[in-house]
Scaffold this motif. Structure first.
Motif, PDB file in Angstrom:
ATOM      1  N   ASP A 197       0.803  -1.228   0.000  1.00  0.00           N
ATOM      2  CA  ASP A 197       0.000   0.000   0.000  1.00  0.00           C
ATOM      3  C   ASP A 197       0.838   1.282   0.000  1.00  0.00           C
ATOM      4  N   ASP A 198       1.826   1.363  -0.885  1.00  0.00           N
ATOM      5  CA  ASP A 198       2.677   2.566  -0.953  1.00  0.00           C
ATOM      6  C   ASP A 198       2.004   3.628  -1.840  1.00  0.00           C
ATOM      7  N   ASP A 199       0.854   4.124  -1.385  1.00  0.00           N
ATOM      8  CA  ASP A 199       0.067   5.093  -2.140  1.00  0.00           C
ATOM      9  C   ASP A 199      -0.652   6.023  -1.168  1.00  0.00           C
ATOM     10  N   PRO A 200      -0.348   7.342  -1.188  1.00  0.00           N
ATOM     11  CA  PRO A 200       0.666   7.973  -2.026  1.00  0.00           C
ATOM     12  C   PRO A 200       2.083   7.498  -1.656  1.00  0.00           C
ATOM     13  N   VAL A 201       2.981   7.687  -2.595  1.00  0.00           N
ATOM     14  CA  VAL A 201       4.318   7.102  -2.471  1.00  0.00           C
ATOM     15  C   VAL A 201       5.046   7.640  -1.245  1.00  0.00           C
ATOM     16  N   ALA A 202       5.531   6.731  -0.423  1.00  0.00           N
ATOM     17  CA  ALA A 202       6.343   7.084   0.736  1.00  0.00           C
ATOM     18  C   ALA A 202       7.707   6.406   0.678  1.00  0.00           C
ATOM     19  N   LEU A 203       7.733   5.143   0.220  1.00  0.00           N
ATOM     20  CA  LEU A 203       8.955   4.340   0.262  1.00  0.00           C
ATOM     21  C   LEU A 203       9.719   4.320  -1.056  1.00  0.00           C
ATOM     22  N   ARG A 204       8.994   4.193  -2.138  1.00  0.00           N
ATOM     23  CA  ARG A 204       9.637   4.057  -3.453  1.00  0.00           C
ATOM     24  C   ARG A 204      10.605   5.209  -3.736  1.00  0.00           C
ATOM     25  N   GLY A 205      11.820   4.858  -4.150  1.00  0.00           N
ATOM     26  CA  GLY A 205      12.797   5.866  -4.529  1.00  0.00           C
ATOM     27  C   GLY A 205      13.598   6.448  -3.387  1.00  0.00           C
ATOM     28  N   THR A 206      13.425   5.927  -2.178  1.00  0.00           N
ATOM     29  CA  THR A 206      14.160   6.442  -1.022  1.00  0.00           C
ATOM     30  C   THR A 206      15.367   5.556  -0.707  1.00  0.00           C
ATOM     31  N   GLU A 207      16.238   6.061   0.145  1.00  0.00           N
ATOM     32  CA  GLU A 207      17.374   5.253   0.604  1.00  0.00           C
ATOM     33  C   GLU A 207      16.905   4.041   1.401  1.00  0.00           C
ATOM     34  N   ILE A 208      15.742   4.182   2.048  1.00  0.00           N
ATOM     35  CA  ILE A 208      15.223   3.067   2.834  1.00  0.00           C
ATOM     36  C   ILE A 208      14.818   1.918   1.916  1.00  0.00           C
ATOM     37  N   GLU A 209      14.351   2.226   0.703  1.00  0.00           N
ATOM     38  CA  GLU A 209      14.037   1.157  -0.246  1.00  0.00           C
ATOM     39  C   GLU A 209      15.286   0.319  -0.519  1.00  0.00           C
ATOM     40  N   GLU A 210      16.410   0.992  -0.721  1.00  0.00           N
ATOM     41  CA  GLU A 210      17.666   0.270  -0.965  1.00  0.00           C
ATOM     42  C   GLU A 210      18.062  -0.552   0.258  1.00  0.00           C
ATOM     43  N   ARG A 211      17.895   0.034   1.433  1.00  0.00           N
ATOM     44  CA  ARG A 211      18.254  -0.658   2.678  1.00  0.00           C
ATOM     45  C   ARG A 211      17.411  -1.918   2.860  1.00  0.00           C
ATOM     46  N   LEU A 212      16.106  -1.816   2.611  1.00  0.00           N
ATOM     47  CA  LEU A 212      15.225  -2.967   2.738  1.00  0.00           C
ATOM     48  C   LEU A 212      15.529  -4.017   1.678  1.00  0.00           C
TER      49      LEU A 212
END
Length: 321
Positions: free
Chosen positions: A12-27
């Motif tokens: 449920d990443d809507d509106p976008v919170a995670l996509r494109g962040t450094e945390i996305e790479e970390r996860l």
């Protein structure tokens, strides 16, 4: 038994919170990461998205982790909630099924408290009404309210309630508070006196709600409690809509029995088009976005990652169940 590669799903990443962040790479370094950038239309779609997940990162409270969803997701072991409230998660079913639930306490404390103050000021100064009038060419100089010297009643003594008390005092307000479980330790942490709930409702010029939803808090601010408020008082709710009798509140606002309201939470979300609250000039509305500052979002996602990392290391943190 956990799969050799952990499957982490964000349904449920809507509106976008995670996509494109450094945390996305970390996860992504922790396992196979799958992000859905739309909300599931129904529980069946949510189930389909999570059926092979070991970890679900719950970003939006509109995703219902019901017993039916949990029963169908046989590989699910950890629900990492971005936020404090977990009212969209069947916690008892998670307990029975051995599914860990974690949250991110404190990540949005400043954001929500600031929003509550902003709503109180917007109502007191009639900002939305005056903004609209000026844009339409009117120049109506209606009386407005000064908060300095007034009484702020804070309902809830958690981190957000405590921060709200500090901000109220910074504006020159006298602050009183109420909680289900007042103690000397909580009084010292709050830095303001606790009073009975009926007294708080009666003496406060601004009443601000900062409680989680629970069986005890649901419907707590009912028609009787609202009737105790001063006729020019302001109710602020950045917590959960179900804490307040919304129909009674709307009626009292319409009749001028309460001065105004600043609301960020509603019984039904999104607020339905044509809702009676939407037609009132003495109400300022926001779309349950008090916690959605950039700073709070980053810290919340960091805590989600930390919670998953701690769980994988066998030392889970911020456990709900």
């Amino acid at each position: 038994m956990m799969a050799s590669v952990v499957r982490i799903v964000v349904p449920d990443d809507d509106p976008v919170a995670l996509r494109g962040t450094e945390i996305e790479e970390r996860l992504g370094r922790l396992g196979e990461l799958v992000i859905h950038d739309s909300l599931a239309a129904n529980p069946s779609e949510l189930t389909a998205r999570l059926k092979d997940a070991n970890v679900a990162i719950n970003i939006r409270s509109s995703s219902p982790f019901t017993v039916e969803v949990l029963s169908a997701c046989r590989h699910l072991q950890h629900i990492a909630v971005l936020g404090v409230g977990v009212d969209n998660v069947d916690v008892e079913a998670c307990r029975e099924k051995g599914v860990l639930v974690t949250n991110t306490p404190g990540h949005s404390t400043d954001a929500v408290a600031e929003h509550a103050i902003a709503l109180a000021l917007a109502v007191a100064r009639r900002l939305t009404e005056n903004d609209r009038a000026v844009r339409e060419g009117a120049w109506a100089l209606h009386p407005i309210i000064q908060l300095s010297g007034k009484t702020l009643g804070v309902i809830g003594a958690g981190p957000i309630g405590r921060r709200m008390a500090v901000l109220g005092q910074a504006l020159g307000m006298k602050v009183v508070a109420w909680t289900f479980n007042p103690t000397m330790q909580r009084t010292e942490a709050m830095g303001v006196p606790f009073v009975a709930l009926d007294e708080l409702m009666a003496i406060s010029d601004v009443v601000s709600l900062h409680l989680p939803i629970s069986d005890k808090s649901r419907g707590l601010i009912d028609a009787h409690k609202l009737s105790l408020m001063k006729p020019d008082a302001i109710l602020v709710n950045t917590a959960r809509g179900a804490i307040v009798d919304e129909r009674a509140l709307a009626g009292m606002l319409q009749r001028g029995e309460i001065g105004g309201a600043g609301l960020d939470a509603y019984t039904t979300e999104p607020l339905p088009a044509g809702h009676e609250l939407g037609g009132l000039d003495n109400v300022v509305l926001s779309p349950h976005n008090a916690a959605m500052t950039v700073d709070a979002g980053i810290r919340g996602l960091e805590m989600v990652a930390e919670n998953i990392e701690a769980w994988l290391a066998g030392k889970p943190t911020n456990i709900i169940v």
